[in-house]
Scaffold this motif. Structure first.
Motif, mmCIF file in Angstrom:
data_model
loop_
_atom_site.group_PDB
_atom_site.id
_atom_site.type_symbol
_atom_site.label_atom_id
_atom_site.label_comp_id
_atom_site.label_asym_id
_atom_site.label_seq_id
_atom_site.Cartn_x
_atom_site.Cartn_y
_atom_site.Cartn_z
ATOM 1 N N SER A 3 48.024 40.741 50.937
ATOM 2 C CA SER A 3 48.124 39.063 51.624
ATOM 3 C C SER A 3 47.177 38.203 49.905
ATOM 4 N N ASN A 116 52.114 37.758 52.541
ATOM 5 C CA ASN A 116 51.285 36.909 53.021
ATOM 6 C C ASN A 116 50.339 36.439 52.670
ATOM 7 N N GLU A 151 54.398 35.701 56.173
ATOM 8 C CA GLU A 151 52.933 35.145 56.916
ATOM 9 C C GLU A 151 52.053 34.390 56.158
ATOM 10 N N ARG A 413 42.175 38.189 57.211
ATOM 11 C CA ARG A 413 42.755 37.855 58.103
ATOM 12 C C ARG A 413 44.520 38.783 58.154
ATOM 13 N N TYR A 414 44.946 39.447 56.839
ATOM 14 C CA TYR A 414 45.877 40.262 56.568
ATOM 15 C C TYR A 414 46.131 41.327 56.209
#
Length: 417
Positions: A3, A116, A151, A413-414
């Protein structure tokens, strides 16, 4: 896969990932974790970005320079094309090339595949236009996915800066985050603490969010119109009484995103006609020379450099010997303040709106966290801090705080990898 957090800025861009437990900005150019948001298309088809793009243009390489790429988001320009070499290229494709190149450099520097993304965004891409604002975010999402991100989510830039600042906080406090960048000025009032920093969901801690589409490039434009463009015919009279030289040429030349419009052959034909009808044709001769040599960006860079110098010095000189022997302009700090005072005032006015959203009095804010290149201008800082006289002023990483905060958010988040 990993990410990352991307701060695609009007003037500078950063991209970070988590190394160990800390957000680290990737070296996007040798010795630099920031890369200028600039792209240069050489006539042979080569494409340069960042400092190399600027160097090629300054050295006189034939081609097309574009800066302040982010400023077209939320405007009709995003769906238009511009001449690049012998063909027209869409602004979406130009931004996609730039972000894709930044992604590849970051992957090479970090040794990770980046899939991501938490993308930074201003509170408002466009003032008072929710539809255009949503379209701008959707456009950035589409571009990010087109260059290989799976993402893609977003975080407001001042919230990201707050996450970076919160790593230094030792007790609970309420902070106003002021991110004064190249294209927008964004503010958040956030409740921070070491304990809250560990929470994944921070919605309840965000007390206010606001922003205005005013940034460093607007200060460049107003300074240019006030001190430089008159040398090239701005506000000079035509032979016909009561008329001035059309001002649109100068506003475009003083606006980063519009400079390339001035190189259109139709514009040159118009200007030569205006020159014959001008009461002071020698001023228009200077303008025609700038455009003939496609040096409009040189003018803008000289003004930008003077503005930056005036953050520390009392005066700054701009040499225009390349336009005409002996042509120079000296700009003093009061000139900068006079021509941009209204911009600073409008920035400062957003703080009262934030306080209203948060239902706080001015003395309810413990700290003001300053980030973004334009906070170095004394009258901008004063406009912000004067609204919160009791608050402690904290200096952030001028160009890195938002990118680091976006990286922290991406890890939450990831996951970091």
């Amino acid at each position: 896969m990993s990410s990352c957090g991307l701060d695609f800025g009007t003037s500078n861009t950063t991209l970070g990932s988590i190394i160990g437990d800390a957000p680290v900005l990737c070296a996007l150019e040798p010795g630099h974790s920031t890369i200028l948001s600039a792209i240069f298309y050489e006539v042979d088809g080569a494409v340069l970005i960042g400092r190399k793009a600027i160097d090629a243009y300054v050295e006189g390489a034939p081609g097309r320079l574009l800066r302040s790429l982010k400023s077209v988001l939320g405007t009709s320009l995003i769906d238009e094309t511009t001449m690049v070499g012998r063909q027209r290229t869409g602004f979406r494709d130009i931004i996609a090339y730039y972000i894709g190149a930044v992604k590849r450099r970051a992957e090479q520097a970090s040794g990770r595949e980046l899939r991501n993304l938490v993308h930074g965004r201003p509170v408002h891409f466009v003032d008072n236009n929710p539809l255009a604002d949503r379209k701008a975010e959707a456009t950035l999402r589409e571009i990010a996915r087109s260059v290989g991100f799976d993402e893609v989510t977003f975080q407001f830039e001042p919230i990201a800066a707050a996450l970076d600042y919160e790593r230094e906080v030792t007790r609970e406090e309420i902070a106003l985050i002021a991110d004064i960048g190249g294209g927008t000025s964004d503010f958040s009032i956030v409740r921070l603490s070491p304990e809250r920093h560990l929470k994944a969901d921070r919605k309840a801690d965000i007390l206010a969010n606001d922003g205005v589409r005013i940034g460093g490039t607007d200060f460049d434009r107003q300074l240019s119109l006030g001190t430089v463009m008159p040398l090239f015919g701005f506000r000079s009279p035509m032979k016909r009484a009561g008329l001035d030289v059309p001002s649109g040429y100068f506003h475009d030349l003083a606006t980063w995103a519009n400079i390339n419009r001035m190189y259109d052959p139709k514009v040159m034909i118009e200007l030569r006609q205006v020159r014959h009808e001008s009461k002071h044709p020698k001023l228009l001769d200077r303008l025609v020379r700038v455009l003939d040599e496609q040096r409009g960006h040189t003018l803008a860079m000289e003004v930008e450099a003077a503005k930056i110098a005036l953050a520390d010095a009392k005066t700054a000189a701009i040499p225009f010997e390349w336009v005409e022997p002996g042509l120079n302009v000296a700009i003093a700090r009061p000139d900068l303040v006079r021509h941009t005072a209204q911009l600073a005032k409008r920035i400062g006015a957003r703080i009262d709106l934030c306080l209203g959203q948060a239902q706080l009095a001015a003395d309810g804010v413990d700290a003001v966290f300053l980030t973004g290149g334009s906070v170095r201008l004394a009258h901008v800082r004063k406009a912000i801090t004067a609204a919160l006289p009791a608050a402690r002023v904290v200096e952030g990483d001028t160009f890195g705080a938002v990118g680091k905060g976006l990286t922290i958010e991406a890890s939450r988040r990831y996951g970091p990898g």
